[in-house]
Design an enzyme around this catalytic site. Structure first.
Site, PDB file in Angstrom:
ATOM      1  N   GLN A   1       0.819  -1.219   0.000  1.00  0.00           N
ATOM      2  CA  GLN A   1       0.000   0.000   0.000  1.00  0.00           C
ATOM      3  C   GLN A   1       0.852   1.268   0.000  1.00  0.00           C
ATOM      4  O   GLN A   1       0.304   2.378  -0.057  1.00  0.00           O
ATOM      5  CB  GLN A   1      -0.926   0.020   1.230  1.00  0.00           C
ATOM      6  CG  GLN A   1      -1.943  -1.096   1.263  1.00  0.00           C
ATOM      7  CD  GLN A   1      -3.065  -0.917   0.246  1.00  0.00           C
ATOM      8  OE1 GLN A   1      -3.269   0.166  -0.308  1.00  0.00           O
ATOM      9  NE2 GLN A   1      -3.814  -1.974  -0.004  1.00  0.00           N
TER      10      GLN A   1
ATOM     11  N   HIS B   1      -1.357  -3.983  -8.904  1.00  0.00           N
ATOM     12  CA  HIS B   1      -2.720  -3.440  -9.032  1.00  0.00           C
ATOM     13  C   HIS B   1      -3.090  -2.381  -7.998  1.00  0.00           C
ATOM     14  O   HIS B   1      -4.182  -1.828  -8.049  1.00  0.00           O
ATOM     15  CB  HIS B   1      -3.747  -4.584  -9.047  1.00  0.00           C
ATOM     16  CG  HIS B   1      -3.963  -5.285  -7.752  1.00  0.00           C
ATOM     17  ND1 HIS B   1      -5.116  -5.124  -7.024  1.00  0.00           N
ATOM     18  CD2 HIS B   1      -3.189  -6.150  -7.051  1.00  0.00           C
ATOM     19  CE1 HIS B   1      -5.040  -5.884  -5.926  1.00  0.00           C
ATOM     20  NE2 HIS B   1      -3.882  -6.513  -5.935  1.00  0.00           N
TER      21      HIS B   1
ATOM     22  N   CYS C   1      -9.945  -8.299   1.044  1.00  0.00           N
ATOM     23  CA  CYS C   1      -9.721  -9.731   1.199  1.00  0.00           C
ATOM     24  C   CYS C   1     -10.627 -10.320   2.265  1.00  0.00           C
ATOM     25  O   CYS C   1     -10.757 -11.514   2.371  1.00  0.00           O
ATOM     26  CB  CYS C   1      -8.274  -9.996   1.563  1.00  0.00           C
ATOM     27  SG  CYS C   1      -7.162  -9.067   0.543  1.00  0.00           S
TER      28      CYS C   1
HETATM   29  C1  LIG Z   1      -0.783  -4.641   2.690  1.00  0.00           C
HETATM   30  C2  LIG Z   1      -1.124  -5.658   1.656  1.00  0.00           C
HETATM   31  N1  LIG Z   1      -0.363  -6.747   1.522  1.00  0.00           N
HETATM   32  C3  LIG Z   1      -0.623  -7.680   0.600  1.00  0.00           C
HETATM   33  C4  LIG Z   1      -1.687  -7.563  -0.252  1.00  0.00           C
HETATM   34  C5  LIG Z   1      -1.935  -8.619  -1.282  1.00  0.00           C
HETATM   35  O1  LIG Z   1      -1.534  -8.124  -2.536  1.00  0.00           O
HETATM   36  P1  LIG Z   1      -1.834  -8.911  -3.888  1.00  0.00           P
HETATM   37  O2  LIG Z   1      -3.263  -8.680  -4.189  1.00  0.00           O
HETATM   38  O3  LIG Z   1      -0.910  -8.286  -4.881  1.00  0.00           O
HETATM   39  O4  LIG Z   1      -1.503 -10.333  -3.652  1.00  0.00           O
HETATM   40  C6  LIG Z   1      -2.540  -6.450  -0.144  1.00  0.00           C
HETATM   41  C7  LIG Z   1      -3.735  -6.338  -0.988  1.00  0.00           C
HETATM   42  O5  LIG Z   1      -4.822  -6.071  -0.510  1.00  0.00           O
HETATM   43  C8  LIG Z   1      -2.243  -5.467   0.834  1.00  0.00           C
HETATM   44  O6  LIG Z   1      -3.010  -4.398   0.985  1.00  0.00           O
END
Ligand SMILES: Cc1ncc(COP(=O)(O)O)c(C=O)c1O
Length: 387
Positions: free
Chosen positions: A183, A205, A331
């Site tokens: 982030q 993304h 998530c």
């Molecule tokens: C702090 C953090 N770490 C990891 C992730 C996971 O990233 P990715 O979607 O690229 O696997 C996210 C996504 O929401 C995130 O905000």
């Protein structure tokens, strides 16, 4: 006034691909589709050249060397490679890892898995703003500690951790320091050398690049970090991440980071002004509104608030056609569990269910945030009427 509905303000979940990024990627799907590993012919050589350029673009924005950048499928995979890779590689030195309770599940659940197989993990608490105390990190270090993993910016409440200080402490004790910067990269300046970072996870993304691509920075000297692979195959990415390289994705990631490196400062000021004005407007109307996260040490484009007594799921339902915001992290949106981050900063279960997160983005205008405030007020007043 014509506006596009629903208005998108959920950029912590994901961002649209910048048209300049898409343009850079397109040829690598069809015209120049070669496998970057097939360097003995022209198609492969062109793809390999594009990957090399993207590695340089990523390295430049992070102040790393290009051979220290490894491409993955996203920050989840980067976090897994970093944590599992260190735990295995340095097993003879020790079995202890330090992290904190507000990390993303990609870190938390990876650490919990390590606990299950016999490693020892310290999950440090945070204060009311979501800040981990560097002193507590130092106190938790033992002669068995091999890794400290603390995220740079929190994906729910936007709090920015004292990464440089934590990295310095890690190095003082000869411990490897990993940060999940999914982030933060592309939103705040990140300098792996200056910030004492040994491993850094990032994602395409979240920065107007494509989904399904990310990277891991791995320090090559002072100290040189070694990782055991967690996947086996063709030995790509120096054996750390086997699998045919996603060339269009990698090109997009490189371009997105290059653009972010040049443009992030401009947007930050604007976002901070808008999120501050939004919170002030909510406070005027609903004096009980609570800001989640640190008032100043926070991502400028993040605003996370609790409207006590207002169920955020009901609010989001009413706003469905008008405004796309989040009740927590993407998530965990299917989960009815309260946010582990909000509980960690001291919110009650009830308060946690009243939280909404705004993530402003490049596509938002001044008009948008004024309209968004009105949408929220209208929806809250509608809920209050039926209470
Ligand atoms: C702090 C953090 N770490 C990891 C992730 C996971 O990233 P990715 O979607 O690229 O696997 C996210 C996504 O929401 C995130 O905000």
């Amino acid at each position: 006034m014509e506006i596009k509905r629903p208005m998108y303000m959920d950029s912590h979940a994901t961002t649209p691909v910048d048209p300049r990024v898409l343009e850079a990627m397109l040829p690598y799907f069809s015209e120049t589709f070669g496998n970057a590993g097939s360097i003995d012919h022209a198609y492969g050589a062109v793809a390999a050249e594009a990957v090399k350029k993207a590695r340089e673009q990523c390295a430049h924005t992070l102040n790393a060397n290009s051979e220290e950048i490894y491409f993955t499928s996203g920050a989840t995979e980067s976090d897994n490679i970093a944590i599992l890779g260190v735990a295995d590689q340095y097993a003879s030195k020790g079995d202890h890892i330090i992290t904190c309770v507000t990390e993303h599940k990609a870190v938390l659940d990876t650490c919990k898995h390590l606990q299950k197989i016999g490693k020892s993990v310290t999950f440090l608490p945070v204060d009311q703003y979501g800040l981990v105390d560097p002193g507590a990190v130092e106190d938790a270090i033992t002669d068995k500690t091999v890794l400290i993993s603390i995220m740079t910016a929190n994906n729910e409440i936007g709090t920015i951790a004292p990464i440089k200080e934590i990295g310095k402490i890690a190095h003082k004790h000869g411990v490897i320091f990993h940060t999940d910067a999914a982030q933060a990269v592309g939103h705040i300046p990140m300098d792996v050398k200056n910030m004492n970072i040994d491993l850094l996870s990032f994602s395409g993304h979240k920065i107007y690049g494509p989904k399904g691509i990310g990277g891991l920075y791995v320090r090559s000297s002072n100290p040189r970090v070694k990782l055991s692979p967690i996947m086996f195959g063709g030995g790509q990415e120096k054996g750390i991440r086997s699998g045919t390289l996603n060339v269009p994705g990698i090109v997009g990631l490189g371009k997105a980071l290059e653009i972010a490196g040049k443009e992030m400062g401009k947007a930050e000021k604007q976002y901070r002004q808008w999120t501050t004005q939004m919170f002030d407007a909510f406070k005027d109307e609903y004096p009980s509104v609570m800001l989640n996260g640190h008032p100043t040490k926070r991502l400028a484009h993040n605003l996370n608030v609790c409207f006590p007594g207002i169920e955020s799921k009901a609010l989001l339902h009413l706003l469905r056609d008008d405004l796309s915001i989040s009740a927590g992290s993407a998530c965990t949106t299917t989960s009815v569990e309260p946010s582990h981050v909000l509980l960690a900063i001291g919110r009650t279960v009830e308060e946690s269910h009243s939280a909404v997160r705004f993530g402003l983005g490049k596509n938002n205008t001044e008009k948008d945030f004024v309209i968004a405030i009105e949408f929220i007020k209208k929806a809250i007043n509608c809920i209050l009427k039926f209470k």
